[in-house]
Scaffold this motif. Structure first.
Motif, mmCIF file in Angstrom:
data_model
loop_
_atom_site.group_PDB
_atom_site.id
_atom_site.type_symbol
_atom_site.label_atom_id
_atom_site.label_comp_id
_atom_site.label_asym_id
_atom_site.label_seq_id
_atom_site.Cartn_x
_atom_site.Cartn_y
_atom_site.Cartn_z
ATOM 1 N N GLU A 13 0.830 -1.201 0.000
ATOM 2 C CA GLU A 13 0.000 0.000 0.000
ATOM 3 C C GLU A 13 0.869 1.258 0.000
ATOM 4 O O GLU A 13 0.557 2.241 -0.676
ATOM 5 C CB GLU A 13 -0.935 -0.020 1.213
ATOM 6 N N ASP A 14 1.948 1.237 0.758
ATOM 7 C CA ASP A 14 2.851 2.394 0.797
ATOM 8 C C ASP A 14 3.471 2.660 -0.570
ATOM 9 O O ASP A 14 3.593 3.815 -0.991
ATOM 10 C CB ASP A 14 3.960 2.182 1.825
ATOM 11 N N ARG A 17 0.903 4.275 -2.823
ATOM 12 C CA ARG A 17 0.736 5.692 -2.497
ATOM 13 C C ARG A 17 1.904 6.530 -3.025
ATOM 14 O O ARG A 17 1.714 7.652 -3.489
ATOM 15 C CB ARG A 17 0.611 5.874 -0.986
ATOM 16 N N GLU A 18 3.094 5.977 -2.949
ATOM 17 C CA GLU A 18 4.270 6.692 -3.461
ATOM 18 C C GLU A 18 4.166 6.885 -4.976
ATOM 19 O O GLU A 18 4.412 7.986 -5.488
ATOM 20 C CB GLU A 18 5.546 5.927 -3.112
ATOM 21 N N GLN A 20 1.417 6.910 -6.721
ATOM 22 C CA GLN A 20 0.320 7.842 -6.935
ATOM 23 C C GLN A 20 0.800 9.282 -6.714
ATOM 24 O O GLN A 20 0.462 10.180 -7.488
ATOM 25 C CB GLN A 20 -0.832 7.529 -5.989
ATOM 26 N N SER A 21 1.596 9.505 -5.691
ATOM 27 C CA SER A 21 2.117 10.832 -5.401
ATOM 28 C C SER A 21 3.018 11.333 -6.532
ATOM 29 O O SER A 21 2.922 12.492 -6.950
ATOM 30 C CB SER A 21 2.882 10.804 -4.087
ATOM 31 N N THR A 24 0.817 12.146 -9.504
ATOM 32 C CA THR A 24 0.037 13.358 -9.239
ATOM 33 C C THR A 24 0.895 14.599 -9.424
ATOM 34 O O THR A 24 0.476 15.571 -10.071
ATOM 35 C CB THR A 24 -0.545 13.308 -7.817
#
Length: 60
Positions: A13-14, A17-18, A20-21, A24
């Protein structure tokens, strides 16, 4: 395909998120550059931004 391979390598999950960041930030930078270009060319101005703000974009 490359992104799918990255997720296969580490599917935490981490890590998701990384990724995705990073994506983004990349697309926000591209959006900012395009908005700056439109502003500099006079295509976009405060009046047009105000009009967009008042428009219900989901109704169209």
């Amino acid at each position: 395909m490359h992104l799918l391979k990255l997720f296969a390598f580490n599917n935490s999950e981490d890590y998701a998120r990384e990724i995705q960041s990073v994506l983004t930030r990349h697309f926000q930078s591209k959006l900012d550059q395009e908005a700056d270009r439109l502003w500099e060319e006079g295509i976009l101005n405060q009046e047009k931004l105000d009009e967009i703000r008042r428009t219900d974009l989901h109704a169209k």
